[in-house]
Design a protein around this motif. Structure first.
Motif: not given
Length: 414
Positions: A179-185, A216-222, A261-266
């Motif tokens: 999400g914000e990071t690649d190491d989120a829990t 950052r990773y908006p798609a995986e975050w959503a 996040l999905e809307s901004l991505l699309v």
């Protein structure tokens, strides 16, 4: 008012995040469920007790370590069994020390630290880029004296996708996300119906576009937000901001954040697929009206325009579509040429002042910066540059934009 009262008032619109910023913790502890306490600080901490065991979800920033220990001890005497880092940002990983000293003094077993397997690599990178991280965080937060740490409490145990802890009979489930990071829990405590999101939810526009930080990773975050919403949590405890209490509210907060996040991505990908430049995406991608007014999605830290840049960088690289920016001339050389054509850097600066007076702050910013690059020792040009960027900072809502614009103004003043 207490933390839970403020949280309810914010949700209902009686308070706004303009009044109480999500990063401005109250310093209060609230017991949000039996055996679960929420410490509301700059970086929040959740304490969970079961039997004679204590587990912390996040441990706070360096200056707060003593306060966190004392506050937890005012609530429970249980020895700390484990601390979970929801990610490796420094406002979440610096509170273990006093608990370790306490354990050593009392002859208790030392607490262990658990985190995702990417956290150690983050700490290694932070040590390598300490000077750079000090600079960008001074700029972001307007804190000239901020020092970046180079010593970290590395985790004792890491995991890849999922891991469960057991503390005094309580199951605590850890799940990885990007999400914000690649190491989120994110942490699910089924017996309490409590969800700890870390910075995957922070009571404002997701920090998915920070202009001075890594990808950052908006798609995986959503995707992670939608996974969390399926658990039926009754209490959401975020990395910053306030608790969300009530199953319906929790589900809505997670789903609407994912939708943003999905809307901004699309929308951004659509511009890319149509052959548009980054410039077009920055000025046409918008937040859907149904989301724009929600109290927990306001752009007071990061902002949607910056998330567009994150999407572009992730899927399109750093080239913005403008051929002149692929192999550009030195900025000062271009600025000098433009200033010469305009009749001098002073004329550019004066026009910048005129534009700023008419609230065309974006264009004013371009001209003021061009004038400064062309005449870096001209006191009048520097004064106008500082004036324009002070106005720019005052007009912004997000911490990110305010920090960069104020820093630019201060550089010209000094």
């Amino acid at each position: 008012m207490g933390v839970l009262e403020d949280a309810d008032r914010l949700w209902r619109g009686e308070l706004s995040v303009e009044d109480v910023h999500p990063l401005a913790g109250s310093g209060q502890l609230a017991e949000v469920a039996d055996g679960v306490a929420f410490l509301h600080g700059f970086g929040n901490v959740t304490a969970v007790t079961s039997g004679d065991r204590l587990v912390l979800v996040d441990t706070g920033p360096p200056p707060a370590a003593t306060w966190i220990h004392q506050t937890v001890r005012s609530w429970t005497p249980n020895p700390l069994q484990a601390a979970v880092y929801t990610h490796g940002h420094i406002d979440h990983v610096f509170g273990v020390g006093p608990f370790e000293e306490e354990a050593s003094t009392n002859g208790w077993a030392a607490p262990r630290v658990v985190a995702h397997e990417n956290v150690p690599a983050r700490f290694d990178r932070y040590r390598m880029t300490g000077g750079f991280n000090a600079l960008i965080n001074r700029r972001q937060f307007g804190a000239p004296g901020l020092d970046w740490p180079t010593e970290y409490r590395y985790p004792d145990q890491t995991y890849a996708d999922a891991m469960d802890l057991e503390a005094g009979g309580e199951r605590i489930e850890l799940r990885h996300a990007k999400g914000e990071t690649d190491d989120a829990t994110w942490v699910w405590i089924p017996g309490k119906r409590v969800l700890c999101t870390g910075d995957l939810f922070v009571w404002c526009t997701p920090n998915a576009g920070n202009p001075q930080k890594v990808q950052r990773y908006p798609a995986e975050w959503a995707e992670a937000l939608r996974r969390m919403s399926a658990f039926g949590a009754e209490i959401l405890l975020p990395g910053h901001g306030w608790p969300v209490v009530g199953a319906d509210r929790v589900k809505e907060a997670l789903a609407r954040t994912a939708e943003l996040l999905e809307s901004l991505l699309v929308q951004t990908i659509a511009v890319m697929n149509d052959g548009g430049r980054l410039d077009r995406a920055l000025h046409t991608v918008t937040v859907p009206d149904r989301l724009a007014g929600l109290p927990y999605l306001q752009p007071v830290y990061d902002e949607p325009e910056f998330i567009v840049r994150t999407v572009w960088r992730r899927y399109g690289g750093w080239y913005d579509g403008n051929p002149a920016s692929l192999k550009p001339a030195p900025e000062a050389e271009l600025a000098g040429e433009l200033a010469s054509l305009a009749g001098g850097a002073g004329r550019l600066a004066e026009r910048a002042r005129e534009l700023a007076a008419g609230d065309d702050l974006r264009l004013a910013g371009h001209l003021a910066e061009t004038a400064r690059l062309a005449a870096p020792d001209d006191s009048e040009v520097l004064a106008i540059h500082a004036e324009v960027y002070t106005k720019r900072a005052e007009a912004e809502r997000s911490t990110m934009a305010k920090g960069i614009f104020n820093w630019a103004a201060e550089e010209s003043r000094h």
